[in-house]
Design an enzyme around this catalytic site. Structure first.
Site, short mmCIF file in Angstrom:
data_model
loop_
_atom_site.label_atom_id
_atom_site.label_comp_id
_atom_site.label_asym_id
_atom_site.label_seq_id
_atom_site.Cartn_x
_atom_site.Cartn_y
_atom_site.Cartn_z
CG HIS A 72 3.98 0.74 6.37
ND1 HIS A 72 3.22 -0.01 5.51
CD2 HIS A 72 4.07 1.97 5.80
CE1 HIS A 72 2.86 0.73 4.48
NE2 HIS A 72 3.36 1.94 4.63
CB SER A 107 -0.88 0.01 1.25
OG SER A 107 -0.05 0.04 2.40
CD GLU A 155 2.91 5.09 2.94
OE1 GLU A 155 2.65 5.84 2.00
OE2 GLU A 155 3.63 4.08 2.83
N1 DGL Z 1 2.06 -2.45 4.89
C1 DGL Z 1 0.74 -2.92 5.05
C2 DGL Z 1 0.69 -4.29 5.75
O1 DGL Z 1 1.66 -5.01 5.76
C3 DGL Z 1 -0.29 -2.07 5.70
C4 DGL Z 1 -0.29 -0.63 5.66
C5 DGL Z 1 -1.64 -0.04 5.39
O2 DGL Z 1 -2.51 -0.03 6.26
O3 DGL Z 1 -1.81 0.38 4.26
O4 DGL Z 1 -0.34 -4.66 6.27
#
Ligand code: DGL
Length: 256
Positions: free
Chosen positions: A188, A13, A154
């Protein structure tokens, strides 16, 4: 072009999946990678499943139109919501997902609770429920939904008061208890691993799913006979649906 010389598509994302790409580049240095971060639509973790699926299919199409030989869903949320459908659609190529690394945490056999930090969607979906059920006899697992944390990351916060306050508040309840390990069930979160470590006791293992995912990617490339056998270092291309600043941030994280 012969299939084995095509790139591997990796997406998330946003910038989170770079934590998986970093591991993939380390373990598969001769492969070419195309990374797509959908920061324009982040966070996925607080959206409805149908909407996430729609976004995931759009991103997958973008990668497939660039002739990738495999897709890595470097997002736990997208994996929970869409991996089965994605595999149905792209039957002829490996589609690898990521899930919270409960098994490696259990294997450590440390007494205490296993804290699982992830997005609300990941922790609510059946996939995670099934995973927890599988290991429930071995340890007490405590899901800790972290809405907003991926957004903070982010925005480029990897340390400092914003991150620290968030983590302090989230983990305050567990600080006095015995923690066996912390599982980072969102791609993240490895970028704030040190901050998490500062909040809980420093010797608590903090585990993410990138190693397992890359191992699975390698196995799949081998079984499809599409490992890139060139000897020079692979190329990495990064795209982002939001803007060039996110591309730059992604390269910085990749090299961090
Ligand atoms: N990086 C995403 C995950 O591993 C989530 C981040 C988001 O909520 O977009 O779940």
């Amino acid at each position: 072009m012969e299939n084995k010389y095509k790139s591997i598509g990796v997406f998330d994302s946003g910038v989170g999946g770079i934590s998986v790409l970093r591991e993939a580049v380390k373990k598969l240095p001769n492969e070419d990678f195309i990374y797509y971060g959908d920061s324009k639509n982040a966070p996925y973790g607080e959206k409805g499943v149908d909407e996430i699926r729609k976004l995931v299919f759009q991103v997958a199409e973008t990668l497939v139109s660039r002739q990738v030989k495999a897709i890595v869903v470097a997002c736990n949320t997208a994996t929970s919501a869409a991996i089965d459908k994605l595999r149905e659609k792209y039957k002829n190529m490996p589609v690898i997902g990521i899930e919270p690394a409960l098994k490696p945490a259990i294997k450590l056999k440390r007494g205490g609770k296993i804290i699982v930090m992830a997005t609300p969607v990941t922790l609510k979906e059946n996939k995670f429920m099934r995973l927890m059920k599988q290991y429930e006899d071995f340890a007490e697992m405590v899901p800790v939904p972290c809405p907003g944390l991926a957004e903070i990351i982010e925005q480029g916060h990897f340390s400092g008061p914003v991150v620290n306050d968030y983590i302090e508040t989230k983990l305050a309840t567990y600080k006095e208890e015995k923690i066996a390990a912390i599982v980072l069930g969102c791609t993240h979160y490895p970028f704030v691993k040190e901050e998490i470590s500062k909040v809980v006791s420093a010797n608590i293992p903090i585990i993410d799913g990138s190693e397992g995912t890359v191992r699975q990617l390698k196995r799949k490339l081998q079984s499809y006979n599409i490992i890139n056998d060139k000897t020079e270092k692979g190329k990495i291309e990064i795209f982002n649906s939001l803007n060039e600043e996110m591309v730059e941030l992604s390269y910085n994280l990749l090299n961090s």
